[in-house]
Design a protein around this motif. Sequence first.
Motif, PDB file in Angstrom:
ATOM      1  N   ARG A 138      -9.034 -15.360 -10.355  1.00 59.15           N
ATOM      2  CA  ARG A 138      -8.487 -14.886  -9.078  1.00 59.15           C
ATOM      3  C   ARG A 138      -9.307 -15.488  -7.934  1.00 59.15           C
ATOM      4  O   ARG A 138     -10.199 -14.839  -7.390  1.00 59.15           O
ATOM      5  CB  ARG A 138      -8.520 -13.357  -9.002  1.00 59.15           C
ATOM      6  N   LEU A 141      -9.997 -13.437  -4.746  1.00 58.50           N
ATOM      7  CA  LEU A 141     -10.610 -12.117  -4.868  1.00 58.50           C
ATOM      8  C   LEU A 141     -11.768 -11.968  -3.879  1.00 58.50           C
ATOM      9  O   LEU A 141     -12.683 -12.777  -3.860  1.00 58.50           O
ATOM     10  CB  LEU A 141     -11.116 -11.905  -6.299  1.00 58.50           C
ATOM     11  N   HIS A 143     -12.497  -8.319  -2.721  1.00 62.31           N
ATOM     12  CA  HIS A 143     -12.855  -6.901  -2.683  1.00 62.31           C
ATOM     13  C   HIS A 143     -12.761  -6.327  -4.096  1.00 62.31           C
ATOM     14  O   HIS A 143     -11.675  -6.140  -4.634  1.00 62.31           O
ATOM     15  CB  HIS A 143     -11.920  -6.138  -1.740  1.00 62.31           C
ATOM     16  N   ASN A 257     -10.667   0.182  -0.087  1.00 63.40           N
ATOM     17  CA  ASN A 257      -9.452  -0.632  -0.200  1.00 63.40           C
ATOM     18  C   ASN A 257      -9.650  -1.867  -1.088  1.00 63.40           C
ATOM     19  O   ASN A 257      -9.383  -2.993  -0.679  1.00 63.40           O
ATOM     20  CB  ASN A 257      -9.023  -1.043   1.207  1.00 63.40           C
ATOM     21  N   GLN A 259      -9.240  -4.692  -4.173  1.00 57.15           N
ATOM     22  CA  GLN A 259      -8.144  -5.351  -4.896  1.00 57.15           C
ATOM     23  C   GLN A 259      -8.162  -4.971  -6.370  1.00 57.15           C
ATOM     24  O   GLN A 259      -7.119  -4.943  -7.017  1.00 57.15           O
ATOM     25  CB  GLN A 259      -8.274  -6.871  -4.761  1.00 57.15           C
ATOM     26  N   ALA A 293      -2.373  -1.668  -3.709  1.00 56.02           N
ATOM     27  CA  ALA A 293      -3.108  -2.943  -3.644  1.00 56.02           C
ATOM     28  C   ALA A 293      -4.183  -3.052  -4.703  1.00 56.02           C
ATOM     29  O   ALA A 293      -4.778  -4.121  -4.875  1.00 56.02           O
ATOM     30  CB  ALA A 293      -3.742  -3.099  -2.266  1.00 56.02           C
ATOM     31  N   CYS A 294      -4.446  -1.956  -5.429  1.00 66.11           N
ATOM     32  CA  CYS A 294      -5.605  -1.910  -6.328  1.00 66.11           C
ATOM     33  C   CYS A 294      -5.177  -1.848  -7.788  1.00 66.11           C
ATOM     34  O   CYS A 294      -4.389  -0.981  -8.177  1.00 66.11           O
ATOM     35  CB  CYS A 294      -6.463  -0.692  -5.998  1.00 66.11           C
ATOM     36  N   GLU A 295      -5.738  -2.748  -8.578  1.00 69.22           N
ATOM     37  CA  GLU A 295      -5.514  -2.745 -10.025  1.00 69.22           C
ATOM     38  C   GLU A 295      -6.753  -2.169 -10.711  1.00 69.22           C
ATOM     39  O   GLU A 295      -7.882  -2.472 -10.326  1.00 69.22           O
ATOM     40  CB  GLU A 295      -5.253  -4.163 -10.522  1.00 69.22           C
TER      41      GLU A 295
END
Length: 327
Positions: A138, A141, A143, A257, A259, A293-295
């Motif tokens: 990623r 990436l 955050h 917040n 990712q 927005a978060c996995e």
Amino acid sequence: MHTAIPQNRTILGLDVGGTKTACVEGTLDGRILQRIEIRTQAQLPFAEVFPEIVHHLNSLISAAMRAGRSPAALSVSIGGPLKIQEGFLIDPPHLPGWHRLPLKARLRDAFPNIPVFIEHDGNAGALAEFHFGVGKSRPNLQHLIFLTFGTGIGAGFIVNGKILRGASDTAGEIGHWRLAEDGPIGFGKRGSWESFASGAGLVQLAAQMFPSRWNAETPISALVGAMVENDREALQVAEFAGTWMGRGLALLIDALNPQVIVFGSLGVVLGERIFAPARKVIAAEALPQAAAACEIIPSVLGKHIGDVAALMAALTDPSLHLLNEQI
């Protein structure tokens, strides 16, 4: 312009947890070449267990030199609270025999020919995942939150692509957060995150929920083994812990917040047994935009996360330029 690091240079790593300690040798790109694991024996005074650690690190050095390799640094990942630059342990709750300990100074005395670097295990895990785990696939990436989720629970925060240590190196000590007025005691506080959702917390919950089967002395590995075997009562403990995990995660998601939130250790082993109930709470409690927005995933480095994290204090130290050799 810095001098290129020779190909035969490696890193010695020390991953100190509340239950086990790993001594490793790894490459500049995070591959583990050799590994020795011992019990931490956290209740014993540091002076009693330190000689064994030194012995095993010296064994790794000897084996490396016989293979034509030369360790460039000694890197440590360990739970806090600690003063990172000084390498001074204040009072890590799961290392009672290691309180008020100048760890970096002791290691420098034992290994005077190589520099020593120390990092909080949450930060080290976040850096390992950012550079060698989920971050490898990623490129955008920026955050990331990493949760240690071992004997205790702590976090590492990557914010805008950089590790966040805070004013006193205590950013990420989420185990100390009080999630409820009542509950088990963890990190010195009743109802703390660590008391509900950590290895030690799982044991406390099991002892409360099923006292005829488990007690405060039950090994974490025995309880986790029952969860992995999908034992009905053990899964009830996991679901309850996962619910509290979700409450803590919802707060982190709203505040930072991210990712991605990456779990180490028990998160890798237990997976959806913890994640599924946590996601239900996140869906109900976190800000919808932030939750979307978060996995939430187990460590991409899997069971090797602690070993790779042990290398990161040295690999990311700007004075050594070691990670630059790989980027």
